[in-house]
Design an enzyme around this catalytic site. Structure first.
Site, short mmCIF file in Angstrom:
data_model
loop_
_atom_site.label_atom_id
_atom_site.label_comp_id
_atom_site.label_asym_id
_atom_site.label_seq_id
_atom_site.Cartn_x
_atom_site.Cartn_y
_atom_site.Cartn_z
CB CYS A 1 -0.91 0.00 1.24
SG CYS A 1 -1.42 1.60 1.66
CD GLU A 2 0.30 5.15 -4.08
OE1 GLU A 2 0.97 4.83 -5.08
OE2 GLU A 2 -0.38 6.23 -4.50
CG HIS A 3 -2.38 5.72 0.57
ND1 HIS A 3 -3.29 5.09 -0.11
CD2 HIS A 3 -2.34 6.99 -0.03
CE1 HIS A 3 -3.76 5.69 -1.01
NE2 HIS A 3 -2.99 7.01 -0.99
CG HIS A 4 -1.32 3.18 5.75
ND1 HIS A 4 -2.35 3.21 4.98
CD2 HIS A 4 -1.50 4.16 6.78
CE1 HIS A 4 -3.35 3.76 5.45
NE2 HIS A 4 -2.83 4.30 6.20
CD GLN B 1 -7.36 -4.25 -4.07
OE1 GLN B 1 -7.26 -4.46 -2.89
NE2 GLN B 1 -8.41 -5.40 -4.59
CG HIS C 1 -5.47 -3.22 1.45
ND1 HIS C 1 -5.25 -2.04 0.54
CD2 HIS C 1 -6.33 -3.84 0.42
CE1 HIS C 1 -5.64 -2.16 -0.64
NE2 HIS C 1 -6.46 -3.43 -0.71
CB CYS D 1 -2.68 -0.06 5.98
SG CYS D 1 -3.55 0.00 4.60
ZN LIG Z 1 -2.97 1.79 3.47
#
Ligand SMILES: [Zn+2]
Length: 231
Positions: free
Chosen positions: A118-121, A159, A187, A189
Site C-alpha cells: 500500500c503506497e499510503h502506509h 489496488q 490490506h 493497513c
Molecule cells: Zn494503506
C-alpha cells in the site's frame, strides 16, 4: 500535487484521511523523471542510511547483532524485491503467439497470488488476482499473466491502479480491448492498524471491451467461483 509540509493540524488530518481512505491521485504510479538516475547499488546505500536513522531515532541499538544488518537487509529488499517493479526494464516481455487453434472463448487465469504494498502506509497488500481475455488472433503464455501481475504489484501501489495497469498491459500485448482483471486482497493497513478489521478484504475490477457485456461478465464471475479440486 498535494503539499504536506508544515505543522498545521489540518494538514496532518488530511494526511491521515487520504491514507485511511486510500485515495489515489493518478492511474499512473507517481514516479519522478529522474527516478532511475541512481543505480540499484546507490539506492541501496542511501536507503540503508535512511533506515539506520529511522531505527536509531526509534531508540534501537544498532550494535545489537540481531539488528545491525537490518538497514541493509531492508534496503536490498525494497530495491530488489518489494519495489523491484518500478523499473521499466523489469517489465516482463509479453510475447504473443498466433491463435492457430482458433480458440474463441475466454481464457481465465485465476487465483494468481498478489503481494503488493500500500503506497499510503507501506504495509502489505496480499490477495488473489483473476485475469481473463478473449483472443482476437493473439494468445499469450499463461505464466506471462502471473508475471505481469507480479511486475505491477512490486511497486508502492493502490489496488485500483494495479487492477487497471494489468488490464492495460495485456490489452496492449494482445491487441484487444477484451481483457478483464479482478483482485480480491487484504490490506494490512486496514487489518492490523487503524480500524483493525481482520476479516475485510477489498475487491476491485476492471472490465475491458466484451467484458463490459453483462453475460460475458457473468460467465467470468462463474468461472472464478468454480472450486476445482486437484487431488
Ligand atoms: Zn494503506
Amino acid at each position: 500535487m498535494i503539499m504536506f509540509e508544515g505543522k498545521n493540524g489540518k494538514i496532518n488530518e488530511m494526511i491521515d484521511e487520504i491514507g485511511d481512505n486510500h485515495i489515489s491521485t493518478s492511474a499512473q504510479n507517481p514516479i519522478r523523471d529522474d527516478a532511475f538516475s541512481l543505480s540499484d547499488e546507490e539506492k541501496i546505500k542511501s536507503i540503508q542510511k535512511d533506515f539506520t536513522n529511522i531505527l536509531h531515532t526509534l531508540g534501537m541499538d544498532l550494535n545489537d547483532d540481531s539488528l545491525s544488518g537490518t538497514p541493509l537487509r531492508v534496503a536490498k529488499m525494497f530495491v530488489k524485491e518489494v519495489f523491484g517493479g518500478l523499473h521499466p526494464d523489469k517489465k516482463p516481455k509479453l510475447s504473443t503467439f498466433e491463435n492457430n487453434y482458433k480458440y474463441g472463448e475466454m481464457l481465465v487465469e485465476k487465483n494468481i497470488t498478489v503481494y503488493s504494498t500500500c503506497e499510503h502506509h507501506l504495509l502489505p497488500i496480499v490477495g488473489r488476482a483473476h485475469v481473463a481475455y478473449i483472443s482476437d488472433g493473439k494468445v499469450i503464455g499463461l505464466s506471462k499473466m502471473n508475471r505481469i501481475v507480479d511486475y505491477y504489484a512490486k511497486r508502492p501501489q493502490v489496488q485500483e491502479r494495479l487492477t487497471m495497469q494489468i488490464v492495460q498491459a495485456l490489452q496492449e500485448a494482445l491487441g484487444t480491448e477484451d481483457v478483464a482483471c479482478i483482485i480480491d486482497a487484504k490490506h494490512l493497513c486496514v487489518n492490523s492498524r487503524g480500524i483493525k478489521d481482520i476479516a475485510s478484504s477489498t475487491v476491485t475490477a476492471e472490465y475491458g471491451g466484451k467484458f463490459k457485456d453483462e453475460s460475458v461478465k457473468r460467465e467470468l464471475l462463474d468461472y472464478i467461483k468454480l472450486e476445482t479440486e486437484f487431488e
